[in-house]
Design an enzyme around this catalytic site. Structure first.
Site, PDB file in Angstrom:
ATOM      1  N   THR A  91       1.268  -0.970  -0.044  1.00 48.25           N
ATOM      2  CA  THR A  91      -0.081  -0.053  -0.318  1.00 48.25           C
ATOM      3  C   THR A  91       0.875   1.246  -0.198  1.00 48.25           C
ATOM      4  O   THR A  91       0.377   2.742   0.174  1.00 48.25           O
ATOM      5  CB  THR A  91      -1.022  -0.127   1.087  1.00 48.25           C
ATOM      6  OG1 THR A  91      -0.253  -0.432   2.424  1.00 48.25           O
ATOM      7  CG2 THR A  91      -1.806  -1.306   1.454  1.00 48.25           C
ATOM      8  N   GLY A  92       2.570   1.179   0.688  1.00 47.79           N
ATOM      9  CA  GLY A  92       3.102   2.132   0.023  1.00 47.79           C
ATOM     10  C   GLY A  92       3.209   2.697  -1.294  1.00 47.79           C
ATOM     11  O   GLY A  92       2.959   2.068  -2.371  1.00 47.79           O
TER      12      GLY A  92
ATOM     13  N   THR B   2       6.035   3.424  -2.929  1.00 50.44           N
ATOM     14  CA  THR B   2       6.546   2.535  -3.959  1.00 50.44           C
ATOM     15  C   THR B   2       6.812   1.396  -4.421  1.00 50.44           C
ATOM     16  O   THR B   2       6.342   0.852  -5.125  1.00 50.44           O
ATOM     17  CB  THR B   2       8.564   2.162  -3.013  1.00 50.44           C
ATOM     18  OG1 THR B   2       8.847   3.327  -2.451  1.00 50.44           O
ATOM     19  CG2 THR B   2       9.528   1.763  -3.946  1.00 50.44           C
TER      20      THR B   2
ATOM     21  N   ILE C  34      14.030  -5.303  -1.321  1.00 50.77           N
ATOM     22  CA  ILE C  34      14.403  -3.831  -2.547  1.00 50.77           C
ATOM     23  C   ILE C  34      15.284  -2.371  -1.372  1.00 50.77           C
ATOM     24  O   ILE C  34      16.529  -2.119  -1.960  1.00 50.77           O
ATOM     25  CB  ILE C  34      12.984  -3.717  -2.978  1.00 50.77           C
ATOM     26  CG1 ILE C  34      13.415  -4.354  -4.100  1.00 50.77           C
ATOM     27  CG2 ILE C  34      14.375  -2.155  -4.409  1.00 50.77           C
ATOM     28  CD1 ILE C  34      13.507  -5.267  -4.821  1.00 50.77           C
ATOM     29  N   THR C  35      14.163  -2.319  -0.335  1.00 45.45           N
ATOM     30  CA  THR C  35      14.084  -1.601   0.557  1.00 45.45           C
ATOM     31  C   THR C  35      16.218  -1.267   0.952  1.00 45.45           C
ATOM     32  O   THR C  35      16.926  -1.667   1.031  1.00 45.45           O
ATOM     33  CB  THR C  35      14.040  -1.891   2.073  1.00 45.45           C
ATOM     34  OG1 THR C  35      13.163  -2.150   2.060  1.00 45.45           O
ATOM     35  CG2 THR C  35      14.522  -1.005   3.019  1.00 45.45           C
ATOM     36  N   GLU C  36      16.549   0.099   0.885  1.00 46.60           N
ATOM     37  CA  GLU C  36      17.802   0.555   1.063  1.00 46.60           C
ATOM     38  C   GLU C  36      17.891   1.280   2.159  1.00 46.60           C
ATOM     39  O   GLU C  36      16.615   1.911   2.628  1.00 46.60           O
ATOM     40  CB  GLU C  36      18.319   1.787  -0.047  1.00 46.60           C
ATOM     41  CG  GLU C  36      20.192   2.512  -0.042  1.00 46.60           C
ATOM     42  CD  GLU C  36      20.056   3.360  -0.803  1.00 46.60           C
ATOM     43  OE1 GLU C  36      19.421   3.211  -1.832  1.00 46.60           O
ATOM     44  OE2 GLU C  36      21.652   3.372  -0.763  1.00 46.60           O
TER      45      GLU C  36
ATOM     46  N   TYR D  52      22.771  -2.512 -15.713  1.00 45.51           N
ATOM     47  CA  TYR D  52      22.049  -1.920 -15.815  1.00 45.51           C
ATOM     48  C   TYR D  52      23.205  -1.657 -17.535  1.00 45.51           C
ATOM     49  O   TYR D  52      23.015  -2.114 -18.741  1.00 45.51           O
ATOM     50  CB  TYR D  52      21.051  -0.315 -16.182  1.00 45.51           C
ATOM     51  CG  TYR D  52      20.192  -0.726 -14.666  1.00 45.51           C
ATOM     52  CD1 TYR D  52      19.595  -1.708 -14.220  1.00 45.51           C
ATOM     53  CD2 TYR D  52      20.028   0.427 -14.325  1.00 45.51           C
ATOM     54  CE1 TYR D  52      18.715  -1.896 -12.964  1.00 45.51           C
ATOM     55  CE2 TYR D  52      18.957   0.299 -13.167  1.00 45.51           C
ATOM     56  CZ  TYR D  52      18.640  -0.548 -12.735  1.00 45.51           C
ATOM     57  OH  TYR D  52      17.686  -0.733 -11.286  1.00 45.51           O
TER      58      TYR D  52
ATOM     59  N   GLU E 143      32.453  -5.562  -6.642  1.00 46.40           N
ATOM     60  CA  GLU E 143      33.271  -3.855  -5.866  1.00 46.40           C
ATOM     61  C   GLU E 143      34.283  -3.989  -4.945  1.00 46.40           C
ATOM     62  O   GLU E 143      34.369  -5.451  -3.779  1.00 46.40           O
ATOM     63  CB  GLU E 143      32.293  -2.564  -5.765  1.00 46.40           C
ATOM     64  CG  GLU E 143      31.162  -3.501  -4.798  1.00 46.40           C
ATOM     65  CD  GLU E 143      30.295  -2.422  -4.969  1.00 46.40           C
ATOM     66  OE1 GLU E 143      29.700  -1.836  -6.335  1.00 46.40           O
ATOM     67  OE2 GLU E 143      29.284  -1.953  -3.932  1.00 46.40           O
TER      68      GLU E 143
ATOM     69  N   HIS F 296      27.857   3.016  -1.846  1.00 46.78           N
ATOM     70  CA  HIS F 296      27.553   1.716  -0.432  1.00 46.78           C
ATOM     71  C   HIS F 296      28.304   1.584   0.270  1.00 46.78           C
ATOM     72  O   HIS F 296      29.440   1.535   0.262  1.00 46.78           O
ATOM     73  CB  HIS F 296      27.491   0.177  -2.263  1.00 46.78           C
ATOM     74  CG  HIS F 296      26.985   0.481  -2.679  1.00 46.78           C
ATOM     75  ND1 HIS F 296      27.336  -0.515  -3.933  1.00 46.78           N
ATOM     76  CD2 HIS F 296      25.379   1.217  -3.639  1.00 46.78           C
ATOM     77  CE1 HIS F 296      26.058  -0.546  -4.532  1.00 46.78           C
ATOM     78  NE2 HIS F 296      25.052  -0.067  -4.318  1.00 46.78           N
TER      79      HIS F 296
END
Lengths: 292, 387
Positions: free
Chosen positions: A17-18, A20, A99-101, A162, A212, A250
C-alpha cells in the site's frame, strides 16, 4: 529454465500500500507474465483491501495460505524492513527479495542470525531485484533493456548491471536471469551462491559477475569457481581507483586496513580462472569472446 | 556519521564511563568564563574536528590559568588544522572542548567495532594506546588483542578478566577494566554505533581508568530511532562545509580534474576506473540518493563543480528503476540557469527517459556534447583535456 524465478512464480508484495510498492508492482505486472504472477500484497492492518485489483492481506502467512505464493518482494521502509523479512522467513517462503535501502546494520545482523536455520533464500537488501527476461521481473530494474538468452548476470550494483545488460544487448546477447545482490555488507545471497545456481542451470552457458571493493565475497566466489565451475565466468570489479578508507556509496564499498582492494580481488579471481576485464566499457565484448 | 569528541562523551556518559571534567566553548570569552566551573588547576584545550591525530599537529593545547585557556582558545578557534587525516586543505576549528588535565600513568587502547562481514562485534585492545597507535601496531602487531563478541549477549566476564591481565592491570583496575569493556559493549548496541574507540583509555591518578579521547561512528541508517542524533547532525552540518556537501549523497573529493555526476554507486566507481584506464583523473566520487529529485541532482552537480579544479564535467547515467535520465537533465538545467556552467560537459545517457533527457538539455540550450557509449565519452573528454 532460469534460476530463482520463472513464469510460474507467484509473488507477494510486502509494503503493497506504500507509494514505492504500488508503483513498482504496477511496472512488474506490466512486464511479461507479471499480470498472473503478482497475486497478493501484505500491509499489516490493511487486510481485506485491494490495490489495483490485487488483494491485500494482514500477514505473509495469510497471503501465502490464500494464494499459494512462495516468493515475496519487500518495499517496506527501513525502520520496519528487517521485521518484514523476518515475517517472510517465518512463513517459510522460498525466496525473499528485499529492495529497501537503508536498513540499520544491527537489524540486518539480527535478521541474518534468525535465518541461520531457515531454508528461505534472501536476495538483498538494497538491491534492484531479480529478472528472468521475457518471463518475470521482480524489482525495480527497467524491464525493456533485457532480453532472453543464455548468459547469467550477478552484480552488487543496480546501475552497473543495467550498463552490462546494455552492452550485452548491443552485441545481441540475451540473459537467462539477472540477480542484483545489493551493496550492503550484511546481505543474504552472495556472489558465490548465485554462481553455483547458474553453474547448475542447464539454460545458462556463461556467467558475468560485477563485484566491487570491500569485503572478501568475490575472493571466496573465485575459489569456489576454481574448484567447481564448468562454465566460463567473466568479471569486472568496480573501484580499482578508489582511495582507501573512504566509503564509496555502498555501505560495503570500503577499503579498510588494506583489505578489500580491487587489485587483490582481480588477482585472486584471475588465479581462479575467472576472465577479468579492467575496462567497464568492455564487459560485453569479453562475454562475447567467451561464448563465441 | 562521525561525531565530535565532546558529543561522544556526552552520549557515553550514561553508560558509566569516567571522563575528566570538561565543557564546550565557541568563543574565548566563553572559555574563560567556564573555567570557574571546572575542577583542577590545569586544563587542555582541544580542537573539535572530525579527524584524528590532533595531538601531534597542534590541536590540543595545555593551559594552567584562565587567561591561558582564553588565549589558547582564541588561537585555536578559526584556525585550520592539518593532520594526516584531514586532507591537505585541513579543517577549520569552530568549537573547542576544555577539559581538566589529568596525570597519566599509562595509556591503553580499547575499541569495539561492528564487523559487518563476519556479522559480529570485534573488541580490540592494546597496551600501547595514545597517539600513534597505528605505528605501534605496525611495529608490533602482536600487541593488539582481538576478541569476538556477540551482538546481543553480554561479553563473558572470565574472558574480560583475562584481557585485563594481558593489559598488565592489577588490583582495582582489573574490575574497572572489565566494567569498561562491558559498558562499551552495551553502548555500541544501544547507540547503534558502528565503532567506538577509546584512545587513550588511561590509568590516571587515584588509580582509575579515564577515557581521555573518543572516536565514534554512528550507523546512518539508524539515526531515525535516536532523537538525540538529529541535533548533533544539524549542528555538525552547520559548521562543516564538507559535511554539508555530503548531506543526502555520498561525495568524496579526489585529486583529478574531471568532475563526475553519475547515477548509482557501482557505475560511479566503474566510471572512475574507466577514466583512469585512459589516463584521465576523476575530481570526485559521487553517489546520488536512491530516489533522486531534480533538486538533489542540482545540489550534487553544484558540489562537483565547486570541487577544487574541475576542468570538465562528465555526466554518466543509465536510467533505471529509481532515477531516470530526464531527472538528471532537469538537475543540470537548474544549475545552468543559475550560474552558466563554463566547463565542457559531456553527457552520456542510456536507458529510461534517455530521449526526453536529451531533448530537455537541447531545449534549454545547455552546451553539452552527447556520447552514445562510455568509450565515446572518453574520446571526447580526452580531446577536451588536451586543452
Amino acid at each position: 529454465m532460469s534460476i530463482l524465478i520463472n513464469r510460474n512464480t507467484r509473488v507477494i508484495t510486502q509494503g503493497m500500500t506504500g507509494k514505492t510498492g504500488r508503483f513498482h508492482t504496477g511496472n512488474c505486472r506490466a512486464y511479461a507474465n507479471g499480470e498472473a504472477a503478482f497475486v497478493a500484497g501484505v500491509t499489516p492492518g490493511r487486510g481485506g483491501q485491494d490495490v489495483d485489483g490485487i488483494p491485500v492481506y494482514d500477514s505473509v502467512a495469510e497471503a501465502k495460505r490464500e494464494t499459494g505464493a512462495t516468493v515475496s518482494v519487500v518495499y517496506v521502509p527501513p525502520p520496519f524492513a528487517a521485521a518484514a523479512i523476518d515475517e517472510a522467513v517465518e512463513a517459510e517462503l522460498e525466496l525473499v527479495i528485499c529492495i529497501t535501502e537503508g536498513i540499520p546494520v544491527s537489524d540486518m545482523i539480527k535478521t541474518r542470525r534468525k535465518m541461520e536455520s531457515s531454508r528461505t533464500i534472501l536476495v538483498g537488501p538494497n538491491c534492484p531485484g531479480v529478472i528472468t527476461p521475457d518471463e518475470i521481473k521482480i524489482g525495480i530494474m527497467p524491464g525493456y533493456i533485457h532480453h532472453k538468452g543464455r548468459v547469467g548476470v550477478v552484480s552488487r550494483s543496480g546501475t552497473l548491471t543495467y550498463e552490462v545488460v546494455g552492452q550485452l544487448r548491443k552485441l545481441g546477447i540475451g540473459q537467462s536471469t539477472c540477480v542484483g545482490i545489493g551493496g550492503d555488507p550484511v546481505n543474504g545471497t552472495k556472489h558465490k551462491d548465485v554462481i553455483k545456481w547458474f553453474n547448475d542451470d542447464p539454460e545458462t552457458d556463461a556467467i558475468v559477475m560485477c563485484g566491487e571493493i570491500g569485503g572478501t565475497d568475490e575472493e571466496e566466489c573465485g575459489r569456489w569457481i576454481a574448484e567447481n565451475a564448468t562454465k566460463p565466468v567473466a568479471a569486472f570489479i568496480a573501484g580499482a581507483t578508489a582511495p582507501p578508507g573512504k566509503r564509496m556509496g555502498h555501505a560495503g564499498a570500503i577499503i579498510a586496513g588494506g583489505k578489500g582492494t580491487a587489485r587483490e580481488k582481480i588477482s585472486v579471481l584471475r588465479e581462479c580462472g575467472v576472465h577479468v576485464t579492467e575496462n567497464p566499457a568492455g564487459i560485453g565484448e569479453l562475454v562475447k569472446s567467451l561464448i563465441r | 556519521m562521525f561525531v565530535h569528541e565532546y558529543q561522544a562523551k556526552k552520549l557515553l556518559k550514561r553508560f558509566g564511563f569516567y571522563f575528566p571534567d570538561g565543557e564546550v566553548a565557541h568563543s574565548a570569552g566563553e572559555a574563560r568564563a567556564l573555567i570557574d566551573r571546572l575542577s583542577g588547576d590545569e586544563w587542555v584545550v582541544k580542537a573539535q574536528i572530525l579527524a584524528g591525530d590532533r595531538g601531534r599537529f597542534g590541536g590540543i593545547r595545555k593551559a594552567d590559568s584562565a587567561s591561558d585557556v582564553e588565549k589558547e582558545t582564541r588561537n585555536l578557534l578559526g584556525s585550520t588544522l592539518v593532520t594526516p587525516q584531514t586532507g591537505a586543505d585541513g579543517i577549520k576549528v569552530n568549537t573547542v572542548y576544555i577539559e581538566q588535565a589529568v596525570k597519566i600513568e599509562c595509556e591503553l587502547y580499547l575499541a569495539i567495532l561492528l564487523d559487518r562481514y563476519q556479522r559480529e562485534l570485534v573488541l580490540l585492545a592494546s597496551q600501547r594506546g595514545g597517539t600513534g597507535i597505528e605505528t605501534a601496531l605496525e611495529d608490533a602487531p602482536d600487541t593488539l588483542h582481538r576478541l569476538t563478541l556477540s551482538v546481543d549477549e553480554a561479553p563473558d566476564e572470565a574472558v574480560l578478566l583475562g584481557l585485563a591481565d594481558k593489559m598488565g592491570l592489577s588490583g582495582e583496575l582489573v574490575n574497572d577494566y572489565v566494567d569498561t569493556c562491558s559498558n562499551l559493549h552495551r553502548a555500541v548496541n544501544e547507540l547503534d554505533a558502528l565503532s567506538i574507540e577509546l584512545n587513550p583509555l588511561a590509568v590516571v591518578e587515584d588509580n582509575r581508568l579515564a577515557t581521555l579521547d573518543v572516536k565514534m561512528e554512528i550507523d546512518d541508517n539508524a539515526l531515525f530511532r535516536h532523537d538525540e542524533y538529529s541535533e548533533i547532525r544539524e549542528r555538525n552540518r552547520l559548521h562543516d562545509r564538507k559535511f554539508r556537501a555530503q548531506s543526502g549523497f555520498n561525495y568524496v573529493q579526489l585529486e583529478g580534474n574531471i568532475g563526475l555526476l553519475v547515477g548509482g554507486a557501482g557505475l560511479a566507481l566503474a566510471t572512475m576506473d574507466l577514466l583512469k584506464l585512459h589516463q584521465l583523473e576523476p575530481a570526485n566520487f559521487l553517489d546520488l540518493p536512491p530516489i533522486a529529485t531534480r533538486q538533489d541532482v542540482a545540489n550534487a552537480c553544484q558540489t562537483v563543480l565547486q570541487g577544487a579544479s574541475v576542468d570538465a564535467l562528465f555526466v554518466n547515467a543509465v536510467g533505471g528503476g529509481l532515477t531516470h535520465c530526464d531527472t538528471i537533465a532537469e538537475g543540470l538545467i537548474t544549475v545552468h540557469m543559475q550560474e552558466k556552467i563554463r566547463c565542457p560537459i559531456v553527457v552520456r545517457f542510456a536507458g529510461t527517459k534517455r530521449e526526453h533527457g536529451l531533448t530537455l538539455l537541447k531545449n534549454y540550450r545547455v552546451p553539452i556534447e552527447h556520447a552514445e557509449t562510455m568509450d565515446e565519452a572518453i574520446d571526447i573528454l580526452r580531446r577536451k583535456n588536451r586543452r
